[in-house]
Enzyme design. Structure first.
Site: not given
Length: 358
Positions: A137-139
């Site tokens: 979901i992030e990087m």
């Protein structure tokens, strides 16, 4: 003669009042030192000694969006140092515009915390640095190997790793990448006027801020928000007296997505006693790190303080006391290290650097 006598009496009374005020301030300082400590210059540890070479490398990596799958998201995206280590969003925007489930905590003074993340699933900033890079979901990088493949294709980074970890045969690895970022974050310490007060400068705080400190301690806030970071030393249930989602109901509006009830540390441990338990956040720079709580549901600092008094202490703060406490909290705004604020010039990619995936 009568005028001189009156003047002398007024001067004597004034000096007496000043003496009483100084006594009160000295008592306040003595009481404050039971709960709080001045910030250190650097939060060093023997497992990852902070060196100039590690700091330089860690800063580059912190600002580098090439550590993300898209090549667009860096640590600084969600933990913007110019915004006091946060993005000032309820929850952060990640890979392909995905929305994260929790508010991004500040990286400033975070190395002082007992653990990292709201649920404490990482023991320190070094372990925490490994998580977001690989989080889908992030990087969203696919693996540590893919991260190191990209970093290794940049010649300047290879040299920086060699200087930062001179005793390692193969210094460019994921463990060292996290150690470098962690070393940089261990320098993100923000001393404020409150530190001057704790060191003995009673004049460092205004009368209203001192009154707020008294109310902060008297109300029981310091039982959880203590230590050098004024928080981050323990975990506790959010909603001891009343469920937090009941107290924040008024702040949920039609234009916001429905928030699920976050189970907190329970999601990590599966222990009943950890249900709705979260790490106590630091109050350093709290006036700058809005919106508040793990879900970023509340934007106003006064409202957040009143909610905490309600759900944690079972009390309703009078307007005067609330304003004094908030005045004290604003005195915790500190100075961000100047070097950390300066955007670095990142090492150039080469033809061998993998193309980011959108």
């Amino acid at each position: 003669m009568k005028k001189k006598a009156k003047l002398l009496l007024a001067l004597t009374c004034g000096l007496a009042l000043m003496g009483m005020a100084n006594q009160d301030d000295s008592k306040l300082l003595e009481e404050a030192r039971k709960y709080f400590e001045p910030l250190p210059k650097v939060v060093d540890i023997k497992e990852n000694p902070v060196t100039p070479e590690k700091i330089k490398l860690g800063k580059l990596l912190y600002y580098d969006p090439r550590l993300s799958k898209s090549g667009l998201i860096s640590c600084n995206t969600c933990h913007n140092i110019a915004s006091y280590g946060v993005d000032n969003l309820p929850t952060s925007i990640g890979h392909r515009w995905q929305i994260g489930p929790r508010n991004a905590p500040t990286t400033l003074n975070a190395a002082l915390h007992v653990a990292q993340f709201w649920d404490g699933r990482a023991k320190d900033v070094e372990e925490q640095a490994k998580g977001p890079i690989l989080n889908p979901i992030e990087m969203a990088m696919d693996s540590p190997e893919e991260v190191i493949k990209r970093v290794s294709s940049i010649p300047e980074y290879v040299e920086f790793f060699k200087r930062a970890f001179p005793n390692d045969k193969n210094p460019v690895n994921y463990e060292n990448l996290a150690k470098a970022i962690g070393a940089f974050e261990r320098t993100l310490v923000t001393p404020s006027r409150f530190d001057k007060f704790l060191k003995g400068d009673i004049s460092a705080l205004t009368p209203e801020e001192k009154a707020g400190l008294r109310e902060f301690i008297k109300a029981g806030c310091a039982s959880c928000h203590n230590g050098p970071a004024i928080g981050g030393t323990m975990f506790t249930k959010f909603g001891i007296v009343e469920s937090y989602w009941e107290a924040t109901r008024d702040f949920v509006t039609l234009d916001k997505p429905t928030m699920t009830m976050d189970v907190g540390k329970f999601a990590v441990t599966q222990k009943k006693e950890d249900l709705y338990v979260f790490k106590v956040p630091s109050l350093r720079n709290i006036s700058r790190t809005y919106p508040y709580f793990h879900d970023g549901s509340v934007w106003d600092l006064k409202a957040a303080v009143q909610i905490m008094a309600r759900v944690q202490l079972g009390s309703e703060l009078e307007k005067d006391k609330l304003e004094k406490i908030v005045a004290f909290l604003k005195a915790l705004d500190g100075e961000i290290p100047k070097d950390a604020l300066e955007m670095p010039i990142l090492p150039p990619s080469t033809s061998k650097t993998p193309t980011p995936l959108r």
